[in-house]
Design an enzyme around this catalytic site. Structure first.
Site, short mmCIF file in Angstrom:
data_model
loop_
_atom_site.label_atom_id
_atom_site.label_comp_id
_atom_site.label_asym_id
_atom_site.label_seq_id
_atom_site.Cartn_x
_atom_site.Cartn_y
_atom_site.Cartn_z
N ASN A 1 0.87 -1.18 0.00
CA ASN A 1 0.00 0.00 0.00
C ASN A 1 0.90 1.23 0.00
O ASN A 1 1.46 1.60 1.03
CB ASN A 1 -0.90 -0.04 1.26
CG ASN A 1 -1.73 1.21 1.40
OD1 ASN A 1 -1.83 2.03 0.48
ND2 ASN A 1 -2.35 1.39 2.56
N LYS B 1 0.07 4.26 -0.45
CA LYS B 1 -0.58 5.49 0.04
C LYS B 1 -0.30 6.64 -0.94
O LYS B 1 -0.20 6.39 -2.13
CB LYS B 1 -0.11 5.79 1.46
CG LYS B 1 -0.22 4.56 2.36
CD LYS B 1 -0.11 4.85 3.81
CE LYS B 1 -0.27 3.54 4.57
NZ LYS B 1 -0.37 3.71 6.00
N HIS C 1 -9.90 1.51 4.49
CA HIS C 1 -8.65 1.76 5.21
C HIS C 1 -8.90 2.80 6.30
O HIS C 1 -9.65 3.75 6.11
CB HIS C 1 -7.57 2.25 4.24
CG HIS C 1 -6.20 2.24 4.87
ND1 HIS C 1 -5.79 3.20 5.76
CD2 HIS C 1 -5.18 1.35 4.78
CE1 HIS C 1 -4.57 2.91 6.18
NE2 HIS C 1 -4.17 1.79 5.59
N GLU D 1 -6.07 -4.51 10.51
CA GLU D 1 -5.08 -3.46 10.72
C GLU D 1 -5.44 -2.65 11.96
O GLU D 1 -6.24 -1.70 11.87
CB GLU D 1 -5.03 -2.51 9.52
CG GLU D 1 -4.60 -3.15 8.23
CD GLU D 1 -3.93 -2.13 7.30
OE1 GLU D 1 -2.80 -2.40 6.89
OE2 GLU D 1 -4.51 -1.08 7.03
N GLY E 1 1.93 2.55 10.92
CA GLY E 1 2.96 3.57 10.85
C GLY E 1 3.62 3.91 12.17
O GLY E 1 4.38 4.87 12.28
N SER F 1 2.71 -1.70 10.50
CA SER F 1 4.14 -1.71 10.85
C SER F 1 4.84 -3.03 10.56
O SER F 1 5.76 -3.43 11.30
CB SER F 1 4.33 -1.34 12.33
OG SER F 1 3.91 -0.02 12.55
P1 PGA Z 1 2.39 0.60 7.67
O1 PGA Z 1 0.97 0.82 6.96
O2 PGA Z 1 2.95 -0.69 7.19
O3 PGA Z 1 3.21 1.78 7.25
O4 PGA Z 1 2.13 0.59 9.14
C1 PGA Z 1 0.09 -0.24 6.75
C2 PGA Z 1 -1.20 0.26 6.14
O5 PGA Z 1 -1.63 1.38 6.45
O6 PGA Z 1 -1.81 -0.44 5.33
#
Ligand code: PGA
Length: 246
Positions: free
Chosen positions: A11, A13, A99, A168, A174, A207
């Site tokens: 992802n 983003k 999300h 999630e 993050g 993460s």
């Molecule tokens: P991250 O994001 O791996 O940076 O924590 C995961 C997500 O938001 O799908």
């Protein structure tokens, strides 16, 4: 775990431009060298990159997805929006819906439900994100939240064959922290228990990196990972795949 068919969904983003796509050559090579292994890589870049990326991945097993869509199946006067048909037209095979970054902007379960229905009609596979906030977790509401997001998100959808669930926890995304093994086990089992006949593939997101995979690998019902930050770095992304499948 290594015997299962595993998903690695990137992802991106709101990151990436045309130049970024050059960095994927490493991942393409890795995928070609590991053709016999049982895993699927899906890249979900910003909409601006879906077309060029799917062209680049044409002769590979890597697939492309989008990160959201409008709920209407038809064209319409919706400034700034893109629907599932348009995404499919430029090469998307998947779409991430629900999300938490979009839920935080006000996206509710009933809207997500409409988006899922229109994406099913289009023929996209859906990665439905669910997960509790830190506050909800502290109030012991995790199961209640997951139950609501699953029930309302998938309301009156009989054929769930196109649905993948991504658990999630919002507080993990993050932040560099992941749930404790026992908590994650519980959440995944709870999600599983909400499906009567056959439960969908269940991914974990939040993460994910090559270091915490030793914990994540132990959870028996995880079918793969939804990876944000680490997916932007091809080396880190490949490391995650290698550590999972080996
Ligand atoms: P991250 O994001 O791996 O940076 O924590 C995961 C997500 O938001 O799908």
């Amino acid at each position: 775990m290594t015997n299962k068919y595993m998903y690695f969904v990137a992802n991106w983003k709101m990151f990436g431009d045309l130049r970024t796509l050059n960095s994927l050559d490493k991942v393409i090579k890795f995928s070609k060298n590991n053709k016999k292994n049982k895993f699927k890589i899906v890249y979900c870049p910003p909409n601006t990159l879906i077309r060029p990326l799917s062209r680049r991945l044409k002769k590979t097993k890597i697939e492309v997805g989008a990160q959201n869509c409008h709920h209407s199946y038809d064209y319409g006067a919706h400034t700034g929006q893109v629907n599932s048909t348009m995404l499919k037209n430029v090469g998307a095979k998947y779409v991430i819906l629900g999300h938490s970054e979009n839920r935080q902007l006000g996206e509710k379960d009933n809207l997500i439900n409409l988006k899922i229905k229109s994406s099913i009609k289009t023929g996209l596979k859906i990665i439905l994100c669910i997960g509790e906030t830190l506050k909800e977790r502290r109030q012991n509401k995790t199961n209640q939240i997951l139950k609501r997001q699953i029930e309302k998100g998938l309301k009156s959808i009989k054929n769930k064959s196109k649905i993948i669930i991504a658990y999630e926890p919002v507080w993990s995304i993050g932040k560099g922290v992941i749930p404790k093994e026992a908590d994650l086990n519980k959440a995944i089992s709870f999600i599983k228990s909400r499906f009567v006949k056959k439960y969908p593939k269940i991914l974990y997101g939040g993460s994910v990196n090559a270091n915490n995979l030793s914990v994540l690998k132990k959870i028996p019902n995880i079918d793969g990972f939804l990876i944000g930050g680490a997916s932007q770095n091809p080396k880190k992304f490949i490391d995650i795949i290698k550590k999972t499948i080996n």
